[in-house]
Design an enzyme around this catalytic site. Structure first.
Site, PDB file in Angstrom:
ATOM      1  N   CYS A   1       2.508   3.065  -3.280  1.00 39.06           N
ATOM      2  CA  CYS A   1       1.755   4.070  -4.039  1.00 39.06           C
ATOM      3  C   CYS A   1       1.280   5.212  -3.153  1.00 39.06           C
ATOM      4  O   CYS A   1       1.347   6.366  -3.525  1.00 39.06           O
ATOM      5  CB  CYS A   1       0.525   3.451  -4.690  1.00 39.06           C
ATOM      6  SG  CYS A   1       0.886   2.315  -6.025  1.00 39.06           S
ATOM      7  N   HIS A   2       0.751   4.849  -1.981  1.00 39.59           N
ATOM      8  CA  HIS A   2       0.009   5.827  -1.194  1.00 39.59           C
ATOM      9  C   HIS A   2       0.834   6.550  -0.137  1.00 39.59           C
ATOM     10  O   HIS A   2       0.324   7.456   0.515  1.00 39.59           O
ATOM     11  CB  HIS A   2      -1.185   5.148  -0.515  1.00 39.59           C
ATOM     12  CG  HIS A   2      -2.184   4.563  -1.467  1.00 39.59           C
ATOM     13  ND1 HIS A   2      -2.920   5.342  -2.318  1.00 39.59           N
ATOM     14  CD2 HIS A   2      -2.557   3.280  -1.708  1.00 39.59           C
ATOM     15  CE1 HIS A   2      -3.716   4.549  -3.038  1.00 39.59           C
ATOM     16  NE2 HIS A   2      -3.501   3.305  -2.697  1.00 39.59           N
TER      17      HIS A   2
ATOM     18  N   CYS B   1     -28.637  -6.252  12.234  1.00 40.83           N
ATOM     19  CA  CYS B   1     -29.909  -5.556  12.462  1.00 40.83           C
ATOM     20  C   CYS B   1     -31.046  -6.250  11.739  1.00 40.83           C
ATOM     21  O   CYS B   1     -32.121  -6.456  12.296  1.00 40.83           O
ATOM     22  CB  CYS B   1     -29.812  -4.106  11.987  1.00 40.83           C
ATOM     23  SG  CYS B   1     -29.272  -2.962  13.260  1.00 40.83           S
TER      24      CYS B   1
ATOM     25  N   CYS C   1      -7.208  -2.186  -5.543  1.00 39.89           N
ATOM     26  CA  CYS C   1      -5.755  -2.005  -5.415  1.00 39.89           C
ATOM     27  C   CYS C   1      -5.058  -3.353  -5.336  1.00 39.89           C
ATOM     28  O   CYS C   1      -4.059  -3.592  -5.985  1.00 39.89           O
ATOM     29  CB  CYS C   1      -5.424  -1.212  -4.147  1.00 39.89           C
ATOM     30  SG  CYS C   1      -5.363   0.562  -4.396  1.00 39.89           S
TER      31      CYS C   1
ATOM     32  N   ARG D   1     -22.822  -5.161  10.676  1.00 46.95           N
ATOM     33  CA  ARG D   1     -23.781  -4.561  11.609  1.00 46.95           C
ATOM     34  C   ARG D   1     -25.178  -4.491  10.957  1.00 46.95           C
ATOM     35  O   ARG D   1     -26.177  -4.800  11.570  1.00 46.95           O
ATOM     36  CB  ARG D   1     -23.291  -3.186  12.023  1.00 46.95           C
ATOM     37  CG  ARG D   1     -24.113  -2.401  13.004  1.00 46.95           C
ATOM     38  CD  ARG D   1     -24.238  -3.092  14.322  1.00 46.95           C
ATOM     39  NE  ARG D   1     -25.405  -3.971  14.316  1.00 46.95           N
ATOM     40  CZ  ARG D   1     -25.999  -4.430  15.416  1.00 46.95           C
ATOM     41  NH1 ARG D   1     -25.525  -4.133  16.588  1.00 46.95           N
ATOM     42  NH2 ARG D   1     -27.048  -5.195  15.343  1.00 46.95           N
TER      43      ARG D   1
ATOM     44  N   CYS E   1     -36.519   1.838  14.636  1.00 49.99           N
ATOM     45  CA  CYS E   1     -35.672   1.880  15.827  1.00 49.99           C
ATOM     46  C   CYS E   1     -34.847   3.164  15.876  1.00 49.99           C
ATOM     47  O   CYS E   1     -34.839   3.881  16.862  1.00 49.99           O
ATOM     48  CB  CYS E   1     -34.709   0.688  15.858  1.00 49.99           C
ATOM     49  SG  CYS E   1     -35.484  -0.883  16.285  1.00 49.99           S
ATOM     50  N   HIS E   2     -34.115   3.433  14.790  1.00 47.68           N
ATOM     51  CA  HIS E   2     -33.052   4.438  14.866  1.00 47.68           C
ATOM     52  C   HIS E   2     -33.524   5.870  14.595  1.00 47.68           C
ATOM     53  O   HIS E   2     -32.772   6.807  14.785  1.00 47.68           O
ATOM     54  CB  HIS E   2     -31.917   4.052  13.916  1.00 47.68           C
ATOM     55  CG  HIS E   2     -31.262   2.769  14.317  1.00 47.68           C
ATOM     56  ND1 HIS E   2     -30.524   2.638  15.461  1.00 47.68           N
ATOM     57  CD2 HIS E   2     -31.264   1.544  13.732  1.00 47.68           C
ATOM     58  CE1 HIS E   2     -30.084   1.389  15.567  1.00 47.68           C
ATOM     59  NE2 HIS E   2     -30.527   0.701  14.535  1.00 47.68           N
TER      60      HIS E   2
ATOM     61  N   CYS F   1       0.861  -1.196   0.000  1.00 44.09           N
ATOM     62  CA  CYS F   1       0.000   0.000   0.000  1.00 44.09           C
ATOM     63  C   CYS F   1       0.891   1.237   0.000  1.00 44.09           C
ATOM     64  O   CYS F   1       0.624   2.223  -0.694  1.00 44.09           O
ATOM     65  CB  CYS F   1      -0.891   0.024   1.240  1.00 44.09           C
ATOM     66  SG  CYS F   1      -1.874  -1.451   1.508  1.00 44.09           S
TER      67      CYS F   1
ATOM     68  N   CYS G   1     -35.265   0.229   9.448  1.00 45.13           N
ATOM     69  CA  CYS G   1     -34.191   0.890  10.185  1.00 45.13           C
ATOM     70  C   CYS G   1     -34.771   2.046  10.994  1.00 45.13           C
ATOM     71  O   CYS G   1     -34.429   2.265  12.161  1.00 45.13           O
ATOM     72  CB  CYS G   1     -33.145   1.448   9.232  1.00 45.13           C
ATOM     73  SG  CYS G   1     -32.485   0.270   8.060  1.00 45.13           S
TER      74      CYS G   1
END
Lengths: 282, 109
Positions: A101-102, A243, A135, A239, A201-202, A98, A198
């Site tokens: 290049c970065h 849910c 990549c 996650r 609840c949220h 990585c 979603c």
């Protein structure tokens, strides 16, 4: 009868929830005594039903909050460290790492806040996982990582850790709009035997108790997150899957177009907040 | 044999004489309890850090026995009084016989 019982139960939960979170909301998140993180902000214009967006950090207890305020205490940083050594290790037939290049991960600080984003070449919205695997396969000629594999979660955590304190900056207009609309539709669609979206609840019930825990707004700015329950880094799609599983529905696959769209939409709900990952959550 | 075991310690760089300082230590280690079984039903052998010590200028500050119920990546925070400048030596003893040490200097004014 049933309806009134349900209503009084919800009221009871709201009353209970107030004193518990009041102190937590006043606290400010400063990591390592230097990175100031916005955990509460006015909601973006596209948000119809929420005025103030709050990071999941504000819903946690003081002890859990404290874990995130110091990298030594944050167990997620162990995985970031593991990713650091992978970052600098050449792999694959091209003999590239990585770093070749970065440069340093810190040079990539402006990446995480903009993800997921429209990839012009591919003609679709890409997440961090897709960029990393692109990549790996094309530049490094190495094997792609599974979406939920340990090295992938570690690497996304590293990318997020260097962007902590930077505001979420996803683009929802232009070519990404269609994906964003799909994500919004999924967010408000009821899934599973329990028929929960979603939003149920949220959006409708954040700050109320769900069993013994406080529902958060389901913001994604802390992802990938160190979950105490898993004692490991948890990816956002994992996650999401959890849910939907809890609604007793059949979840979409990790990395599916549906979850990528949902990731974009949920990220846009966090506009105004700062990147926190790897955050520490229950 | 545990892999990727890295000890980490945080000690303040300086303190005043007789001050009580807080020391944080963490070692990345799987802490396999010996109670679990793998996919084929075979017991995964126990592999934990079984002892941790902290010495200051040759004097023992803390000597702890770790048991299998202690979590992955054991984190230990404790306090110590520093009467003079010197060196803290931290030592972790692994079930496999490996010993990991880390040293930290502290200047007392």
């Amino acid at each position: 009868m049933k309806e009134t019982m349900l209503k009084s139960a919800v009221c009871g939960m709201a009353l209970l929830a107030l004193p518990l979170t009041a102190s937590a909301q006043e606290a400010e998140l400063v990591i390592n005594g230097e990175i100031e993180v916005t955990t509460e902000a006015p909601a973006a214009d596209h948000m119809d039903y929420i005025r103030t967006v709050r990071s999941g950090w504000t819903f946690r207890t003081g002890e859990t909050q404290a874990l995130q305020m110091d990298d030594f205490d944050n167990p997620g940083m162990l995985y970031v460290e593991q990713a650091m050594s992978v970052w600098n290790t050449a792999e694959g037939e091209a003999g590239e790492s990585c770093a070749s290049c970065h440069g340093a991960p810190e040079d990539m600080a402006d990446v995480r806040p903009t993800l997921p984003k429209w990839n012009e070449e591919a003609g679709e919205v890409w997440t961090a996982e897709m960029y990393i695997n692109d990549c790996r396969e094309n530049r490094m000629q190495a094997e792609a990582w599974d979406w939920n594999s340990q090295p992938m979660r570690n690497m996304t955590a590293l990318l997020s850790s260097v962007s902590r304190g930077m505001p979420i900056d996803v683009q929802i207009d232009g070519p990404a709009r269609e994906t964003w609309e799909l994500g919004k539709e999924i967010y408000y669609t009821r899934y599973g035997q329990l028929e929960l979206s979603c939003a149920n609840c949220h959006e409708d019930n954040y700050d109320n108790l769900i069993r013994a825990d406080h529902l958060s707004q389901g913001q994604s700015n802390g992802f990938p997150t160190y979950r105490l329950k898993n004692a490991n880094i948890v990816s956002l799609h994992n996650r999401f899957r959890g849910c939907i599983r809890d609604t007793r529905g059949e979840p979409f696959a990790l990395g599916s177009p549906e979850f990528i769209a949902l990731e974009l939409y949920v990220a846009s709900r966090g506009l105004g907040l700062d990147v926190e990952g790897p955050a520490v959550r229950n | 044999m545990a892999e990727n075991v890295t000890p980490r310690v945080r000690v303040p760089r300086d303190a005043s004489a007789g001050e009580v300082i807080t020391i944080k230590t963490l070692i990345s280690h799987p802490m396999e309890s010996g109670q679990r079984r793998d996919g084929d039903g075979n017991q995964i052998p126990r592999s934990i850090i079984n002892r941790f010590t902290c010495d200051f200028n040759g004097e023992n500050v803390l000597d702890a026995t770790f048991e299998p119920a202690i979590s992955t990546n054991p984190f230990l925070e404790f306090q110590a009084t520093v009467p003079e400048s010197g060196t803290f030596v931290f030592t972790w003893y692994d079930d496999d016989g490996s010993v990991y040490t880390e040293e930290k200097e502290i200047a007392v004014s």
